[in-house]
Scaffold this motif. Structure first.
Motif, PDB file in Angstrom:
ATOM      1  N   GLU A   1       0.749   5.732  -0.434  1.00 16.32           N
ATOM      2  CA  GLU A   1      -0.072   6.940  -0.390  1.00 16.32           C
ATOM      3  C   GLU A   1       0.603   8.015  -1.237  1.00 16.32           C
ATOM      4  O   GLU A   1       1.802   8.262  -1.085  1.00 16.32           O
ATOM      5  CB  GLU A   1      -0.254   7.419   1.051  1.00 16.32           C
ATOM      6  CG  GLU A   1      -0.973   6.439   1.958  1.00 16.32           C
ATOM      7  CD  GLU A   1      -2.424   6.149   1.545  1.00 16.32           C
ATOM      8  OE1 GLU A   1      -2.986   6.968   0.779  1.00 16.32           O
ATOM      9  OE2 GLU A   1      -2.960   5.119   1.964  1.00 16.32           O
ATOM     10  N   PRO A   2      -0.141   8.678  -2.121  1.00 15.89           N
ATOM     11  CA  PRO A   2      -1.554   8.422  -2.412  1.00 15.89           C
ATOM     12  C   PRO A   2      -1.716   7.135  -3.218  1.00 15.89           C
ATOM     13  O   PRO A   2      -0.825   6.757  -3.978  1.00 15.89           O
ATOM     14  CB  PRO A   2      -1.972   9.640  -3.229  1.00 15.89           C
ATOM     15  CG  PRO A   2      -0.713  10.075  -3.913  1.00 15.89           C
ATOM     16  CD  PRO A   2       0.405   9.775  -2.949  1.00 15.89           C
TER      17      PRO A   2
ATOM     18  N   ARG B   1       0.848  -1.194   0.000  1.00  9.08           N
ATOM     19  CA  ARG B   1       0.000   0.000   0.000  1.00  9.08           C
ATOM     20  C   ARG B   1       0.882   1.241   0.000  1.00  9.08           C
ATOM     21  O   ARG B   1       1.844   1.328   0.757  1.00  9.08           O
ATOM     22  CB  ARG B   1      -0.915   0.003   1.226  1.00  9.08           C
ATOM     23  CG  ARG B   1      -1.815   1.242   1.324  1.00  9.08           C
ATOM     24  CD  ARG B   1      -2.813   1.090   2.446  1.00  9.08           C
ATOM     25  NE  ARG B   1      -3.804   0.078   2.106  1.00  9.08           N
ATOM     26  CZ  ARG B   1      -4.895   0.308   1.383  1.00  9.08           C
ATOM     27  NH1 ARG B   1      -5.147   1.520   0.918  1.00  9.08           N
ATOM     28  NH2 ARG B   1      -5.741  -0.662   1.122  1.00  9.08           N
TER      29      ARG B   1
END
Length: 288
Positions: A200-201, A198
């Motif tokens: 970000e963004p 994951r």
């Protein structure tokens, strides 16, 4: 080099010079004129001459392929413009339609169908009214300038194609730096998945480029059964098959407490789990 005019031939229009002009419009925002070129046009460094003129000389802005010998590898005006813009190699790698377009323009429909291993009629069945209308309207034009509906549509096409190629290359480089290949243990034997962390963004499509990245690997490393990537609608992850691999059926984990969605056809699931070991466990339980 900067062009203040894009010139291509009059009469019938084909996809190669149309798309070549789209790319040049995107980069140079220049008007398009459809007529036979003069020697002055060919010598004018501010004029891009596309698919006409009998000369391939990118240093002079001339992009014709018709003078190539009969046995030259299939290459059209679009190929030459993409080479000049530095996106041809990525285009061949990531645009599955490009090589058939080169064959169709240089070899015709019969040889292209034979090369593809399909019937000639199959090519006609794949034609889109979008293509037909744009090419017909382009063929009926003698000049297009900023503000004209078709010129603006061509700019959209060029913008989107260049954006796709450049963003995908950046995405593939990012995947190469950050993704991990997990080997998932299973009693029937291990299997492999590609897992993205994951960030970000979060990209609009967190899984974008993963399939293309796998295709870019050496053949012996392409045996990837599944994908793991951030769920764009939650804090967890999505689990999916790669190329609809038959070994994974995510309905098998549909009742797990931390799995909030498993598609009825078994090709994708969503989980709130974020721990790598738990994700690997869910993948192992999904293996048929």
């Amino acid at each position: 080099m900067s062009y203040s005019l894009i010139l291509t031939h009059p009469g019938g229009s084909h996809k190669d010079e149309f798309l070549a002009c789209c790319l040049l419009i995107s980069v140079h925002q220049a008007p398009v004129v459809r007529r036979e070129p003069t020697q002055e046009d060919l010598d004018d460094l501010s004029t891009a001459v596309v698919d006409v003129g009998g000369e391939h000389d990118p240093a002079r802005g001339n992009f014709d392929h018709h003078q190539f010998p009969k046995d030259h590898p299939p290459m059209c005006a679009l190929s030459l413009v993409m080479m000049d813009l530095g996106v041809y190699d990525d285009g061949r790698a990531f645009c599955d339609w490009l090589e058939p377009a080169e064959w169709f323009d240089t070899r015709g429909p019969v040889e292209t169908a034979r090369w593809l291993g399909v019937e000639r009629e199959t090519l006609s069945k794949l034609q889109s009214p979008v293509d037909l209308t744009l090419l017909r309207r382009f063929a009926s034009s003698t000049a297009l300038a900023p503000g004209d509906t078709l010129w603006e549509a061509m700019k959209w096409i060029g913008d989107d194609l260049l954006s796709y190629l450049r963003n995908l290359r950046e995405r593939l480089d990012y995947i190469s730096r950050t993704a991990q290949v997990w080997e998932i243990a299973h009693e029937a034997g291990p299997f492999r998945v590609l897992a993205m962390p994951r960030t970000e963004p979060l990209p609009d499509e967190p899984s974008s480029g993963m399939g293309r990245y796998i295709q870019s690997l050496p053949p012996e490393e392409q045996g990837i059964a599944g994908l793991v990537y951030p769920d764009r609608r939650g804090a967890g992850y999505a689990l999916s098959r790669h190329n609809d691999h038959p070994g994974l059926d995510f309905t098998r984990i549909g009742e797990e407490a931390d799995v909030h969605f498993a598609h009825a056809r078994g090709f994708v699931a969503k989980t709130s789990a974020t721990d790598a070991e738990r994700l690997k466990e869910l993948l192992s339980r999904s293996w048929v």
